[in-house]
Design a protein around this motif. Structure first.
Motif, PDB file in Angstrom:
ATOM      1  N   GLN A 131     -18.758 -63.376  92.006  1.00 30.72           N
ATOM      2  CA  GLN A 131     -18.521 -62.491  93.143  1.00 30.72           C
ATOM      3  C   GLN A 131     -18.505 -63.287  94.451  1.00 30.72           C
ATOM      4  O   GLN A 131     -17.679 -63.044  95.332  1.00 30.72           O
ATOM      5  CB  GLN A 131     -19.607 -61.410  93.195  1.00 30.72           C
ATOM      6  CG  GLN A 131     -19.223 -60.201  94.028  1.00 30.72           C
ATOM      7  CD  GLN A 131     -20.234 -59.072  93.895  1.00 30.72           C
ATOM      8  OE1 GLN A 131     -20.960 -58.990  92.913  1.00 30.72           O
ATOM      9  NE2 GLN A 131     -20.290 -58.214  94.888  1.00 30.72           N
ATOM     10  N   GLN A 151     -15.234 -65.153  94.672  1.00 28.37           N
ATOM     11  CA  GLN A 151     -14.144 -64.247  95.047  1.00 28.37           C
ATOM     12  C   GLN A 151     -14.185 -63.937  96.542  1.00 28.37           C
ATOM     13  O   GLN A 151     -13.150 -63.892  97.208  1.00 28.37           O
ATOM     14  CB  GLN A 151     -14.245 -62.952  94.238  1.00 28.37           C
ATOM     15  CG  GLN A 151     -13.871 -63.119  92.771  1.00 28.37           C
ATOM     16  CD  GLN A 151     -14.180 -61.884  91.941  1.00 28.37           C
ATOM     17  OE1 GLN A 151     -14.606 -60.862  92.471  1.00 28.37           O
ATOM     18  NE2 GLN A 151     -13.977 -61.977  90.642  1.00 28.37           N
ATOM     19  N   ASN A 152     -15.394 -63.729  97.072  1.00 28.57           N
ATOM     20  CA  ASN A 152     -15.541 -63.450  98.503  1.00 28.57           C
ATOM     21  C   ASN A 152     -15.103 -64.638  99.352  1.00 28.57           C
ATOM     22  O   ASN A 152     -14.454 -64.479 100.385  1.00 28.57           O
ATOM     23  CB  ASN A 152     -16.997 -63.102  98.828  1.00 28.57           C
ATOM     24  CG  ASN A 152     -17.289 -61.633  98.616  1.00 28.57           C
ATOM     25  OD1 ASN A 152     -16.568 -60.958  97.892  1.00 28.57           O
ATOM     26  ND2 ASN A 152     -18.340 -61.125  99.221  1.00 28.57           N
ATOM     27  N   GLN A 154      -8.457 -66.649 102.508  1.00 25.26           N
ATOM     28  CA  GLN A 154      -7.119 -66.080 102.607  1.00 25.26           C
ATOM     29  C   GLN A 154      -6.946 -65.314 103.916  1.00 25.26           C
ATOM     30  O   GLN A 154      -5.918 -65.417 104.591  1.00 25.26           O
ATOM     31  CB  GLN A 154      -6.862 -65.139 101.420  1.00 25.26           C
ATOM     32  CG  GLN A 154      -5.446 -64.567 101.382  1.00 25.26           C
ATOM     33  CD  GLN A 154      -4.386 -65.640 101.254  1.00 25.26           C
ATOM     34  OE1 GLN A 154      -4.457 -66.472 100.360  1.00 25.26           O
ATOM     35  NE2 GLN A 154      -3.413 -65.641 102.145  1.00 25.26           N
ATOM     36  N   GLN A 155      -7.991 -64.541 104.280  1.00 23.14           N
ATOM     37  CA  GLN A 155      -7.934 -63.776 105.529  1.00 23.14           C
ATOM     38  C   GLN A 155      -7.856 -64.710 106.735  1.00 23.14           C
ATOM     39  O   GLN A 155      -7.145 -64.435 107.702  1.00 23.14           O
ATOM     40  CB  GLN A 155      -9.164 -62.870 105.635  1.00 23.14           C
ATOM     41  CG  GLN A 155      -9.123 -61.694 104.675  1.00 23.14           C
ATOM     42  CD  GLN A 155     -10.416 -60.904 104.660  1.00 23.14           C
ATOM     43  OE1 GLN A 155     -11.439 -61.335 105.199  1.00 23.14           O
ATOM     44  NE2 GLN A 155     -10.388 -59.739 104.040  1.00 23.14           N
ATOM     45  N   LYS A 156      -8.585 -65.824 106.664  1.00 26.85           N
ATOM     46  CA  LYS A 156      -8.554 -66.803 107.752  1.00 26.85           C
ATOM     47  C   LYS A 156      -7.154 -67.398 107.884  1.00 26.85           C
ATOM     48  O   LYS A 156      -6.629 -67.558 108.990  1.00 26.85           O
ATOM     49  CB  LYS A 156      -9.571 -67.916 107.480  1.00 26.85           C
ATOM     50  CG  LYS A 156      -9.635 -68.960 108.590  1.00 26.85           C
ATOM     51  CD  LYS A 156     -10.611 -70.065 108.244  1.00 26.85           C
ATOM     52  CE  LYS A 156     -10.610 -71.142 109.329  1.00 26.85           C
ATOM     53  NZ  LYS A 156     -11.489 -72.282 108.982  1.00 26.85           N
ATOM     54  N   SER A 211       0.903 -61.634 108.339  1.00 19.74           N
ATOM     55  CA  SER A 211       0.336 -60.310 108.616  1.00 19.74           C
ATOM     56  C   SER A 211       1.414 -59.234 108.756  1.00 19.74           C
ATOM     57  O   SER A 211       1.116 -58.047 108.799  1.00 19.74           O
ATOM     58  CB  SER A 211      -0.507 -60.358 109.894  1.00 19.74           C
ATOM     59  OG  SER A 211       0.325 -60.551 111.028  1.00 19.74           O
ATOM     60  N   LEU A 223     -12.940 -66.953  98.507  1.00 20.94           N
ATOM     61  CA  LEU A 223     -11.479 -67.047  98.426  1.00 20.94           C
ATOM     62  C   LEU A 223     -10.813 -65.994  99.306  1.00 20.94           C
ATOM     63  O   LEU A 223      -9.821 -66.264  99.981  1.00 20.94           O
ATOM     64  CB  LEU A 223     -11.022 -66.874  96.969  1.00 20.94           C
ATOM     65  CG  LEU A 223     -11.306 -68.051  96.037  1.00 20.94           C
ATOM     66  CD1 LEU A 223     -10.994 -67.679  94.593  1.00 20.94           C
ATOM     67  CD2 LEU A 223     -10.491 -69.274  96.446  1.00 20.94           C
ATOM     68  N   ARG A 224     -11.389 -64.780  99.296  1.00 24.36           N
ATOM     69  CA  ARG A 224     -10.840 -63.694 100.109  1.00 24.36           C
ATOM     70  C   ARG A 224     -10.956 -64.023 101.599  1.00 24.36           C
ATOM     71  O   ARG A 224     -10.023 -63.824 102.370  1.00 24.36           O
ATOM     72  CB  ARG A 224     -11.580 -62.390  99.799  1.00 24.36           C
ATOM     73  CG  ARG A 224     -10.904 -61.143 100.358  1.00 24.36           C
ATOM     74  CD  ARG A 224     -11.675 -59.881 100.008  1.00 24.36           C
ATOM     75  NE  ARG A 224     -11.814 -59.704  98.580  1.00 24.36           N
ATOM     76  CZ  ARG A 224     -12.972 -59.744  97.931  1.00 24.36           C
ATOM     77  NH1 ARG A 224     -14.100 -59.948  98.577  1.00 24.36           N
ATOM     78  NH2 ARG A 224     -13.019 -59.570  96.633  1.00 24.36           N
ATOM     79  N   ASN A 225     -12.129 -64.545 101.989  1.00 23.92           N
ATOM     80  CA  ASN A 225     -12.335 -64.914 103.393  1.00 23.92           C
ATOM     81  C   ASN A 225     -11.402 -66.040 103.814  1.00 23.92           C
ATOM     82  O   ASN A 225     -10.889 -66.058 104.934  1.00 23.92           O
ATOM     83  CB  ASN A 225     -13.789 -65.342 103.627  1.00 23.92           C
ATOM     84  CG  ASN A 225     -14.753 -64.179 103.520  1.00 23.92           C
ATOM     85  OD1 ASN A 225     -14.348 -63.022 103.642  1.00 23.92           O
ATOM     86  ND2 ASN A 225     -16.013 -64.462 103.279  1.00 23.92           N
ATOM     87  N   ASP A 250      -4.405 -65.967 106.970  1.00 24.00           N
ATOM     88  CA  ASP A 250      -3.517 -64.919 107.470  1.00 24.00           C
ATOM     89  C   ASP A 250      -3.625 -64.788 108.982  1.00 24.00           C
ATOM     90  O   ASP A 250      -2.639 -64.542 109.676  1.00 24.00           O
ATOM     91  CB  ASP A 250      -3.854 -63.574 106.813  1.00 24.00           C
ATOM     92  CG  ASP A 250      -3.425 -63.545 105.344  1.00 24.00           C
ATOM     93  OD1 ASP A 250      -2.692 -64.457 104.925  1.00 24.00           O
ATOM     94  OD2 ASP A 250      -3.845 -62.621 104.626  1.00 24.00           O
TER      95      ASP A 250
END
Length: 218
Positions: A134, A137-138, A144-146, A155, A140-142, A148
């Motif tokens: 978990q 995954q967080n 990806q958001q950075k 976006s 990787l998500r952060n 973006d």
């Protein structure tokens, strides 16, 4: 060989008995006491010298978080392993900040329980596989958001990108509406949104953005 002395703390006696039974199968581990609350743990520590306390996060009177803080303040050499049903990352973080050396879930099997115990006793942190996944995954998500945020192009929606190109080619809202079979009002809404996302104030800014990202060459 000296045994690893353990105190177990959980407010559910049946679970506590089961955990004690599992640990009793390990030859070099000795459960020297059990407790049903954090307060009881602290009382037992005045007369016992465990190497490790395995503590449930959710207990009455004094929860696992407060218990961990008090153990590490008074007995910094004692290792603490957090135990819970919840794979709540905020709770994991708070337990680790309080001084816990690891965190496992109550549905952990004997193999992982032993692995966690031995790793913590070697001075290495341990997180259950579920929590580790978990966290990964967080991260990787952060990440990806950075990315973006750093690349405003990512976006934009497909429709916004379509309208951006038409704006850059000097089409009016009415012309874009006719080309895409949507209303001029909808075009205007998309125009405002995309200009906000790419941080420009007018059509010239849209054109420069399109040129910079080679959108007009497609």
């Amino acid at each position: 060989m000296a045994k690893i002395k353990v105190i177990l703390a959980d407010d559910h006696q049946m679970f506590l008995d089961g955990l004690a039974s599992l640990l009793s199968q390990l030859e070099d581990v000795e459960v020297i006491a059990t407790a049903n609350s954090g307060k009881e743990v602290m009382l037992k520590l005045t007369g016992l010298a465990p190497d490790l306390v395995i503590v449930d996060i959710n207990m009455p009177v004094m929860d696992g978080l407060e218990t961990t803080q008090k153990i590490k303040e008074k007995y910094p050499h004692i290792k603490v392993l957090g135990l819970t049903m919840e794979n709540d990352l905020q709770l994991v973080t708070r337990m680790l900040e309080a001084g816990a050396s690891g965190y496992i879930l109550k549905n952990t099997g004997k193999t992982e329980l032993e692995l966690a115990l031995r790793q913590v006793m070697k001075g290495e942190p341990y997180l259950s596989q579920t929590i580790s996944n978990q966290l990964a995954q967080n991260l990787l998500r952060n990440f990806q958001q950075k990315n973006d945020l750093e690349d405003p192009l990512k976006s934009l929606t497909e429709r916004e990108l379509e309208i951006l190109k038409l704006i850059a080619l000097e089409h009016s809202n009415t012309e874009i509406a006719d080309l895409l079979f949507i209303s001029p009002k909808t075009v205007e809404t998309h125009r405002k949104n995309l200009m906000r996302k790419i941080e420009v104030k007018n059509s010239l800014g849209v054109y420069k953005f399109a040129v910079k990202h080679k959108l007009l060459e497609e």
